[in-house]
Design an enzyme around this catalytic site. Structure first.
Site, short mmCIF file in Angstrom:
data_model
loop_
_atom_site.label_atom_id
_atom_site.label_comp_id
_atom_site.label_asym_id
_atom_site.label_seq_id
_atom_site.Cartn_x
_atom_site.Cartn_y
_atom_site.Cartn_z
N GLU A 1 -26.53 9.44 35.88
CA GLU A 1 -27.00 10.04 34.65
C GLU A 1 -25.75 10.15 33.59
OE1 GLU A 1 -29.07 13.71 35.33
OE2 GLU A 1 -29.41 13.99 33.31
N ARG B 1 -23.79 13.26 51.28
CA ARG B 1 -23.06 13.19 50.34
C ARG B 1 -21.54 13.50 50.66
NH1 ARG B 1 -24.24 15.89 45.81
NH2 ARG B 1 -22.41 16.68 45.03
N LYS C 1 -20.88 18.49 38.80
CA LYS C 1 -20.60 18.28 37.27
C LYS C 1 -20.57 19.48 36.23
CE LYS C 1 -22.40 13.88 36.93
NZ LYS C 1 -23.95 13.27 36.43
P1 ATP Z 1 -23.44 16.17 40.18
O1 ATP Z 1 -24.21 16.94 41.22
O2 ATP Z 1 -21.94 16.32 40.15
O3 ATP Z 1 -24.15 16.71 38.68
P2 ATP Z 1 -25.05 13.87 40.21
O4 ATP Z 1 -25.73 13.51 41.58
O5 ATP Z 1 -26.23 14.69 39.33
O6 ATP Z 1 -23.60 14.38 40.40
P3 ATP Z 1 -25.37 11.34 39.07
O7 ATP Z 1 -25.06 11.01 38.03
O8 ATP Z 1 -26.97 11.73 39.26
O9 ATP Z 1 -24.65 12.56 39.53
O10 ATP Z 1 -24.91 10.41 40.33
C1 ATP Z 1 -24.92 9.14 40.41
C2 ATP Z 1 -24.95 8.71 42.04
O11 ATP Z 1 -23.99 9.25 42.51
C3 ATP Z 1 -26.29 9.30 42.65
O12 ATP Z 1 -26.75 8.04 43.21
C4 ATP Z 1 -25.67 10.13 43.36
O13 ATP Z 1 -26.47 10.28 44.87
C5 ATP Z 1 -24.17 9.80 43.88
N1 ATP Z 1 -23.42 10.85 44.04
C6 ATP Z 1 -23.18 12.23 43.28
N2 ATP Z 1 -22.31 12.84 43.91
C7 ATP Z 1 -21.97 12.37 45.24
C8 ATP Z 1 -21.35 12.84 46.16
N3 ATP Z 1 -20.83 13.96 46.19
N4 ATP Z 1 -21.27 11.90 47.29
C9 ATP Z 1 -21.84 10.63 47.53
N5 ATP Z 1 -22.69 10.37 46.17
C10 ATP Z 1 -22.59 11.25 45.18
MG MG Z 2 -28.20 13.90 39.58
#
Ligand code: ATP
Ligand code: MG
Length: 595
Positions: A62, A297, A307
């Site tokens: 995102e 994760r 984030k």
């Molecule tokens: P945050 O929780 O930091 O806001 P998010 O999951 O909302 O991160 P996205 O932009 O939706 O961020 O993530 C893009 C991709 O990265 C998704 O497929 C998500 O599963 C993966 N991702 C995010 N954080 C992790 C993590 N800590 N380990 C592995 N994959 C991750």
């Molecule tokens: Mg997300």
């Protein structure tokens, strides 16, 4: 293995995702599927060519912030699997939420994926997509579900909706709007789209089962009203799909085979399958539809990887920005001296699994050390300088004489050439390399002891000068003749200590930033704790160092091993000022293990 579908996957350790992919490839699960050349609805794909990609994965960020080390795991996993199995990984901006997203994040994310060494160009086309391009199809999918009696417009208040959802021990209660006629639902949905209803007045819900033990199956919302400007589609829409509805459709339109996400989406999988089974039956998406698989994760000790929490560190000035070298963002790690190779090695080492665990920060640091050891140029630097005076220099070498010393740029790569620097009567050494009355086992400078100046001569310590306050101002030595490194007989005198140094005549004075871990606690935000309280007050110490002359023109981003001290990188930002500024990337050893 002789499977022609694989490249170098044979050499990589297997994991549950590789096993699933290999099983799908051998069974030909997706072998008959057609591809329209671009993301399309099922009936268009059906007119296309056999899909040239054996598998399709995707990385779907995102665009609402900078990517962090957890995203690096997901990027390496998804792009890596696609590479290994003759597939393609799509870079898809999941921009279905109008409020938080921004073009600058889109650009930064593209940059980061490329920097990590991956590319979305394959089979002569680009595979960079944007979920908001599918809004029209998502809207059609919602219409289709309504027409099939599989969705309805619900106008309960959000409070009633929450109360009627039930909980783990209590089944939900059907909405009074659940049995509206298809015609009434279509009419109301049209009004939602036309902007006749305010935010929150109605949602479209899938009609599944309010008594399902999985709360996500109790008529999940699929569309909501948001009178908001979208950074890509502008004001075209005032209704937006919910993530759980949008994501499976995005995957299906793009012919994704293996949709890999983190474990928190496990409970969403039944809805993912419910939705795509129905949409593929209706020809809206291709068959067979993609499948979702969950992996753990990345949780890394001594950092936070949400984030929102990273944003708080920036906004409240606990760090200098998203690219502060202490941040676990990719831009921060990059300024800290992390290389794409180190991050890829790290993700290989941690592997993928189906159960949550914490990875020790030392694993990340170890990957950096192991990649830089073989590549980083060597240099000498003194971080806590004190003057060393060679008392018999003029006598032996001549007044103001300078002696050229040489050292390899890299000890295992003679082809990278040599560095030169000057030895004279006055040098700089580390304050810690002199002790007036050392403990047993100290082999460096103390009165009467001999050490070698690395790449130079052996010297014998005669003592030190002190100022009125009792602090050491200068260490004094006498040079032992005929002991210069690399000359015949140089090793006739055996010494136990070798110290690094920088000549006063050609030293470069420069600030060096000694970064340490940002948090003092291994799990700073565990259990909802105030992670700000766990910040390490000593995560940055700036020292005025003396550097060997080869470092004067270090280009931004180049990595060095400062001998005996660790790995350092010329800062991307400050080296543009003209003088080099170095950031410590990591020490030579894991000092935290013993803390
Ligand atoms: P945050 O929780 O930091 O806001 P998010 O999951 O909302 O991160 P996205 O932009 O939706 O961020 O993530 C893009 C991709 O990265 C998704 O497929 C998500 O599963 C993966 N991702 C995010 N954080 C992790 C993590 N800590 N380990 C592995 N994959 C991750
Ligand atoms: Mg997300």
């Amino acid at each position: 293995m002789t499977d022609s579908n694989t490249n170098d996957s044979v050499s990589k350790p297997s994991n549950f995702l590789r096993q699933i992919i290999e099983s799908d490839l051998s069974k030909g699960t997706y072998a008959q599927r057609l591809w329209a050349g671009q993301p399309s609805i099922g009936t268009l794909h059906a007119l296309g060519q056999p899909d040239p990609a054996k598998i399709r994965t995707r990385f779907p960020p995102e665009p609402n912030g900078y990517l962090h080390i957890g995203h690096a795991k997901s990027i390496c996993l998804n792009f890596g699997l696609a590479q290994d199995y003759n597939g393609v990984c799509h870079l898809r901006f999941d921009d279905t939420n109008p409020e938080k997203e921004d073009q600058s994040f889109v650009d930064a994310i593209e940059d980061t994926v490329k920097w990590l060494g991956f590319d979305w160009q394959a089979f002569d086309t680009t595979h960079r997509f944007q979920a908001s391009d599918y809004f029209e199809t998502m809207h059609s999918a919602a219409l289709y579900l309504i027409e099939q009696g599989l969705a309805y417009v619900d106008e309960q208040t959000s409070e009633d909706m929450r109360n009627n959802r039930g909980d783990f021990s209590k089944p939900g209660v059907n909405s009074p709007f659940r049995d509206r006629s298809v015609a009434a639902n279509l009419a109301r949905f049209a009004q939602m789209r036309a902007g006749d209803l305010p935010d929150g007045a109605a949602v479209v819900r899938a009609k599944i089962d309010m008594a399902s033990p999985n709360i996500n199956m109790r008529d999940p919302a699929i569309y909501r009203i948001r009178h908001a400007h979208h950074h890509h589609t502008g004001d075209t829409w005032c209704i937006y799909p919910m993530y759980t509805f949008a994501h499976p459709i995005e995957d299906a339109l793009e012919n994704i085979t293996h949709s890999i996400c983190t474990l928190e989406f496990e409970d969403q999988r039944p809805f993912y399958d419910w939705l795509l089974d129905r949409l593929s039956a209706g020809g809206i998406v291709n068959s067979p539809p993609p499948k979702q698989y969950e992996f753990a994760r990345l949780n890394l000790t001594y950092v936070v990887t949400s984030k929102r929490k990273l944003a708080q560190l920036v906004v409240d000035n606990h760090v200098t920005g998203w690219d502060d070298p202490r941040m676990p963002t990719i831009v921060g790690l990059r300024r800290r001296g992390y290389t794409p190779e180190a991050l890829r090695l790290f993700t290989d080492r941690i592997g993928v699994s189906k159960s949550d665990s914490w990875i020790d920060y030392a694993t990340l640091e170890g990957s950096l050390r192991d990649t830089l050891d073989t590549s980083a140029a060597r240099a000498m630097a003194v971080l806590d300088p004190i003057r060393l005076h060679i008392e018999n220099w003029s006598e032996l070498m001549g007044e103001n004489a300078l002696d050229t010393c040489t050292a390899p740029v890299h000890p295992h790569h003679p082809e990278r050439g040599e560095r030169t620097f000057m030895c004279g009567a006055d040098l700089w050494i580390e304050r810690g390399d002199y002790e007036q009355a050392p403990a047993k086992g100290y082999f460096r400078l103390f009165p009467g002891n001999k050490v070698r100046l690395k790449y130079g001569h052996v010297v014998e310590c005669t003592g030190a000068n002190y100022n009125a306050a009792g602090d050491i101002e200068q260490v004094n030595v006498r040079l032992v003749p005929d002991t210069k490194s690399g000359t015949p007989g140089a090793s006739a005198i055996k010494v136990k200590g070798v110290i690094t140094w920088v000549g006063d005549s050609d030293a470069v004075s420069a600030p060096v930033r000694l970064y340490d871990r940002l948090f003092q606690e291994a799990q700073p935000d565990a259990g909802g704790r105030d992670f700000i309280a766990a910040l390490n007050p000593n995560s940055l110490l700036t020292v005025q160092a003396k550097l060997e002359p080869s470092l004067a023109h270090a280009t931004a981003g180049s990595n060095y091993q400062f001998e005996r001290l660790g790995y350092f990188v010329a800062d991307h930002i400050d080296s543009t000022l003209g003088a080099p500024v170095f950031n410590r990337s990591v020490g030579l050893k894991d000092t935290w293990a013993s803390k």
